[in-house]
Scaffold this motif. Structure first.
Motif, short mmCIF file in Angstrom:
data_model
loop_
_atom_site.label_atom_id
_atom_site.label_comp_id
_atom_site.label_asym_id
_atom_site.label_seq_id
_atom_site.Cartn_x
_atom_site.Cartn_y
_atom_site.Cartn_z
N ARG A 97 -108.04 -25.98 111.62
CA ARG A 97 -107.48 -25.12 112.06
C ARG A 97 -107.08 -25.36 113.82
NH1 ARG A 97 -113.00 -20.97 113.30
NH2 ARG A 97 -113.00 -21.07 111.23
N SER A 98 -106.16 -27.18 113.51
CA SER A 98 -105.18 -26.92 115.13
C SER A 98 -103.91 -26.36 114.93
CB SER A 98 -105.00 -28.39 114.11
OG SER A 98 -105.91 -29.48 114.51
N TYR A 99 -104.10 -25.52 114.94
CA TYR A 99 -103.02 -24.58 115.34
C TYR A 99 -101.39 -24.41 115.27
CZ TYR A 99 -106.59 -21.49 113.27
OH TYR A 99 -107.71 -21.07 112.41
N GLU A 138 -106.94 -16.73 108.40
CA GLU A 138 -107.03 -16.75 109.69
C GLU A 138 -106.69 -17.36 110.67
OE1 GLU A 138 -110.08 -20.44 109.28
OE2 GLU A 138 -111.40 -19.07 109.98
N ALA A 139 -105.29 -17.35 110.12
CA ALA A 139 -104.32 -18.03 111.18
C ALA A 139 -103.87 -16.87 111.85
CB ALA A 139 -103.42 -18.89 110.65
N PRO A 140 -103.32 -17.62 113.73
CA PRO A 140 -103.40 -16.64 114.66
C PRO A 140 -101.90 -15.71 114.48
CG PRO A 140 -102.62 -18.27 115.67
CD PRO A 140 -103.79 -18.39 113.89
N ASP A 141 -101.04 -14.97 114.30
CA ASP A 141 -99.49 -14.18 113.81
C ASP A 141 -98.69 -14.93 114.05
OD1 ASP A 141 -100.66 -11.78 113.32
OD2 ASP A 141 -100.98 -11.00 115.52
N PHE A 142 -98.65 -15.85 115.60
CA PHE A 142 -97.29 -17.23 115.45
C PHE A 142 -97.58 -17.79 114.26
CE2 PHE A 142 -100.79 -19.22 117.71
CZ PHE A 142 -100.14 -20.79 117.40
N LEU A 143 -98.58 -18.32 113.73
CA LEU A 143 -99.26 -19.54 113.01
C LEU A 143 -98.73 -18.95 111.49
CD1 LEU A 143 -98.87 -22.53 111.79
CD2 LEU A 143 -101.95 -21.78 111.78
N PHE A 174 -98.77 -9.15 100.93
CA PHE A 174 -98.27 -7.78 100.89
C PHE A 174 -99.68 -7.79 102.28
CE2 PHE A 174 -96.16 -7.11 97.14
CZ PHE A 174 -94.78 -6.77 97.61
N LEU A 175 -100.80 -7.92 101.96
CA LEU A 175 -102.00 -8.08 103.50
C LEU A 175 -101.31 -8.82 104.94
CD1 LEU A 175 -104.58 -7.40 103.53
CD2 LEU A 175 -105.19 -9.96 103.32
N LEU A 176 -100.58 -9.41 104.38
CA LEU A 176 -99.95 -9.99 105.85
C LEU A 176 -99.42 -9.11 106.56
CD1 LEU A 176 -99.71 -12.49 107.90
CD2 LEU A 176 -97.92 -13.38 106.73
N LEU A 177 -98.32 -8.51 105.19
CA LEU A 177 -97.16 -7.36 106.25
C LEU A 177 -98.26 -5.98 106.77
CD1 LEU A 177 -94.58 -7.55 103.24
CD2 LEU A 177 -94.37 -7.67 105.23
N THR A 178 -99.75 -6.12 106.33
CA THR A 178 -100.31 -4.54 107.45
C THR A 178 -100.98 -5.31 108.49
OG1 THR A 178 -102.34 -5.47 106.56
CG2 THR A 178 -101.04 -4.34 105.03
#
Length: 279
Positions: A97-99, A138-143, A174-178
């Motif tokens: 998790r070293s984002y 589980e990554a944040p949007d910026f990553l 496709f899931l990320l686009l939601t």
């Protein structure tokens, strides 16, 4: 003595990892300057910086990656970084998790992969796509946006786009686009990855994705404030709707309606339909 020469000596020495991390961090600051980055002293830093990547996790790693990220802005230094074998250890740090570290790695790999097919193949063989997928959910949007851009660079290569590793990214993207907070830059990269893969009929044939998984996430993007996102969403829809099971799906017929007759979608879809018989 030249400051970069001193830093290079520290990086190559038996000093503590904390001190090497500080030296690498200062390298990253200095290498932001084009004139400093173009010196022979900067080039001499490549080897010790890459060597530090293969050590066990330490506070130096993030600073080392950031310094390398600045170096690879220079094409000649990017070739040198690649030649010193940086790709595999960079990919090897994509875990946990070293984002912030992962974002820096993604930026560096994007620069190394541009116009270097051999580097792209090396990344894929090292398992970069699988590593991204392990983190993506589980990554944040910026990553996620950084990962999408890296996947875009990789799948610009047709061999990679048609390969088994790339096939694994279709459903997750496709899931990320939601995601409601996933911004236009990330959407654009993710859409381009999906177009790179699904524009090939043999790739589309490998999936049994439903309209709920594929069509519905794209509809809101047709009204995106970013024209490039609208265009790619329309292009992707045009490829998907060449599949008969999606054309006949009730959900597809319900959501693709008269309200979109003036959209980018129909412009692209009709163009694709007109050439389908001759392509």
């Amino acid at each position: 003595m030249n400051a970069v020469d001193v830093l290079c000596r520290i990086l190559s020495s038996n000093c503590s990892m904390e001190l090497k991390g500080d030296a690498a961090e200062l390298c990253g600051v200095l290498f932001g300057n084009t004139r400093i980055r173009s010196t022979m002293a900067a080039a001499r830093c490549v080897e010790p910086l890459v060597s530090l990547l293969v050590t066990e996790f330490s506070p130096a790693q993030h600073s080392v990656v950031c310094a390398l990220d600045k170096l690879v802005d220079d094409e000649q230094l990017a070739e040198l970084v690649a030649a010193h074998g940086a790709v595999i250890p960079l990919v090897g740090l994509l875990y946990g998790r070293s984002y912030m570290l992962h974002e820096a790695i993604s930026r560096a790999l994007v620069k190394l992969g541009k116009d270097r097919p051999a580097c792209k193949m090396e990344m894929v063989k090292a398992g970069v796509i699988e590593s991204i997928l392990d983190i993506l959910h589980e990554a944040p949007d910026f990553l996620c946006a950084a990962f999408a851009e890296l996947l875009r660079i990789l799948t610009n290569n047709t061999s990679i786009a048609k390969g088994p590793s790339a096939a694994k990214v279709v459903e997750p993207l496709f899931l990320l686009l939601t995601r409601p907070e996933f911004g236009p830059d990330g959407q654009h990269s993710a859409l381009q990855v999906l177009v790179n893969i699904l524009e090939h009929p043999q790739c589309r044939a490998d999936y049994t994705l439903t309209s709920h998984q594929t069509i519905e996430p794209l509809i809101p993007l047709l009204d995106s404030p970013a024209p490039a996102v609208q265009q790619l969403a329309a292009e992707l829809l045009s490829h998907l709707l060449m599949e008969e099971h999606l054309q006949k799906d009730p959900v597809t017929q319900q959501v693709i309606g008269p309200s979109y007759t003036g959209s980018w979608f129909w412009h692209t879809y009709l163009a694709a339909e007109s050439c389908k018989g001759s392509c």
